[in-house]
Design an enzyme around this catalytic site. Structure first.
Site, mmCIF file in Angstrom:
data_model
loop_
_atom_site.group_PDB
_atom_site.id
_atom_site.type_symbol
_atom_site.label_atom_id
_atom_site.label_comp_id
_atom_site.label_asym_id
_atom_site.label_seq_id
_atom_site.Cartn_x
_atom_site.Cartn_y
_atom_site.Cartn_z
ATOM 1 N N CYS A 101 0.975 -5.815 7.999
ATOM 2 C CA CYS A 101 1.523 -6.481 7.058
ATOM 3 C C CYS A 101 2.584 -5.894 5.986
ATOM 4 O O CYS A 101 2.553 -5.866 4.894
ATOM 5 C CB CYS A 101 0.316 -7.072 6.047
ATOM 6 N N HIS B 144 3.118 -4.648 0.056
ATOM 7 C CA HIS B 144 2.302 -5.676 1.253
ATOM 8 C C HIS B 144 2.749 -6.992 1.008
ATOM 9 O O HIS B 144 3.235 -7.568 -0.335
ATOM 10 C CB HIS B 144 0.874 -5.483 0.813
ATOM 11 N N LYS C 164 -12.331 -4.469 0.219
ATOM 12 C CA LYS C 164 -11.850 -3.172 0.692
ATOM 13 C C LYS C 164 -12.500 -2.031 -0.414
ATOM 14 O O LYS C 164 -12.548 -0.761 -0.239
ATOM 15 C CB LYS C 164 -10.474 -3.080 0.358
ATOM 16 N N ASP D 146 -1.001 -3.239 -8.021
ATOM 17 C CA ASP D 146 -1.757 -3.691 -6.955
ATOM 18 C C ASP D 146 -2.451 -2.414 -6.533
ATOM 19 O O ASP D 146 -2.242 -1.651 -5.929
ATOM 20 C CB ASP D 146 -0.814 -3.901 -5.519
ATOM 21 N N GLN E 58 -5.590 -0.723 -2.537
ATOM 22 C CA GLN E 58 -5.907 0.522 -1.844
ATOM 23 C C GLN E 58 -6.190 1.648 -2.524
ATOM 24 O O GLN E 58 -6.409 2.630 -1.949
ATOM 25 C CB GLN E 58 -4.700 0.934 -0.938
#
Ligand code: PLP
Length: 421
Positions: free
Chosen positions: A379, A138, A241, A215, A218
């Site tokens: 993105c 991202h 999220k 990261d 997600q």
């Protein structure tokens, strides 16, 4: 015991199934209509919906408990401080971190990465040094490292991926030379749903003395994360999220690293003592939390984690796997439809293009039916370039989605073909 997967889930008696109808009642927004149709929310990778307990936690805090933290001696301030620190301990348990001082509250994943780039990065990266990222990052994961490399004279190296959307691990190993100061990779890709083999990747980096930042934006909403078992050095995720509020996110860091790192921003709360000549910084985590934090949102995140952990996680994961299987099988036969990303391990996300039809048109047709899809480059322009497409339509699932909602998506795609094809 039989492991739970999509097949055993379907065969399971009702008591062993994930009760979607029941959990949907906990999400007020899922009861609303959009364009006269029941909302079908398939944009969970952008932001997830919030259960009533999160909304009520925010409401209760502002109605009854609002005060600033870490500074008052009055009743409300002490209560707010206790609640804020309790939320930190909740996140610590959620990530299985060793100590709550390793949990830094930030605004979101983007801010967490900028924090690491500006503190760890600026203090360690020298001219000619390298940062390794992956081809599926991202921009939050590309731009801060580019800025760092520009400022310090460093170089960004990129792990390539294959046509399925899996990283090439041999290439990864080859990139790990003595100039690499950090590996920064995504746990799960927001554009492809690929779940990277991060445990193995961390072990390979550590064997060469290179720390790893993951990261988890997600991943945290879909999988149990154990930062000690992974042995990552840093981990990030966003509250919004993960069924919590916007404006709150987490940076986990190993205490030894956080203690060595200089502060990110200067201000109140991050100091032990200050004079015009000299400032002594507070210990971690306060050293990284300058100014008044997002107190209510931290408390809202605690409520989101409480909610998530009350669900039966194996059943929830099996339900999401089943949604992915159903969507993949139902979309694949549509003429002219090309799936982007077929990684070995994926979370519940499908990205696709339709021959001769722009992804935005698919999104617009779906929207008329009350279906929220993402259409665009998500993105992730480098990912789109890698697959030679300008944009995709993306449906991303959460545990409250249903088979019927996927059927509605498939019907909308057929309609888009009839109208624009
Ligand atoms: N990383 C990934 C993989 C994401 O999907 C996102 C958001 O879509 C981010 C980072 C940025 O998260 P935030 O906007 O919450 O800071």
């Amino acid at each position: 015991m039989t492991p739970l997967n999509a097949e055993t889930l379907l065969a399971a008696p009702a008591a062993n199934r994930f009760d979607v109808a029941r959990v949907r009642e906990d999400f007020p927004i899922l009861q609303r209509l959009v364009n006269g149709r029941p909302l079908v929310y398939l944009d969970n990778a952008a932001t997830s919906q919030k259960p009533r307990t999160v909304i009520e936690a925010l409401n209760r805090y502002y109605s009854m408990e609002n005060a600033n933290v870490h500074r008052g001696v009055h009743y409300l301030s002490e209560q707010a401080t206790a609640a804020y620190e309790r939320a930190r301990r909740r996140v610590q348990r959620f990530l299985h971190a060793r100590d709550s001082s390793e949990i830094i509250f930030v605004r979101g994943t983007t801010e967490a990465i900028n924090l690491v780039a500006n503190t760890y990065g600026r203090s360690r990266v020298r001219p000619g040094d390298e940062i390794v990222v992956s081809a599926m990052e991202h921009p939050s994961y590309i731009v801060p490292w580019q800025m760092l490399c520009e400022a310090q004279g460093g170089r960004l190296r990129v792990i390539p991926m294959n046509d399925a959307g899996d990283l090439l691990l041999d290439e990864y190993e080859r990139l790990l030379n003595p100039r690499v100061r950090l590996v920064a990779v995504t746990h799960v890709s927001n554009a492809l749903g690929t779940m990277n083999p991060v445990k193995e990747m961390i072990a390979v980096a550590h064997a060469r003395g290179i720390p790893v930042l993951l990261d988890g934006a997600q991943a945290a909403p879909h999988r149990e994360v154990d930062v000690q078992a992974l042995d990552c050095d840093f981990y990030t995720f966003s509250g919004h999220k993960t069924f919590g509020p916007t404006g709150i996110g987490i940076l986990y860091g190993k205490a030894a690293l956080l203690e060595e790192m200089p502060p990110f921003q200067g201000g109140g709360d991050m100091i032990r003592s200050v004079t015009f000549e000299r400032t002594e910084y507070a210990p971690i985590p306060a050293k990284f939390e300058a100014g008044t934090p997002s107190i209510a949102d931290a408390i809202g995140l605690e409520a989101a984690i409480d909610y998530l952990e009350r669900l039966d996680r194996p059943l929830m994961e099996a339900h999401e796997a089943e949604l992915l299987r159903h969507a993949t099988e139902a979309l694949a036969p549509i003429p002219g439809l090309r799936m982007i990303g077929a990684a070995r391990e994926k979370t519940g996300l499908v990205s696709f293009v339709l021959d001769g039809i722009h992804a935005h048109d698919v999104g617009t047709i779906a929207d008329r039916d009350g279906i929220a899809l993402r259409a665009g480059h998500h993105c992730a322009q480098p990912v789109m370039e890698r697959f030679g497409v300008p944009a995709t339509a993306r449906a991303s699932f959460a545990f409250y989605n249903t088979h019927e909602e996927i059927d509605a998506l498939v019907a909308a795609v057929h309609r888009a073909r009839q109208i624009f094809g």
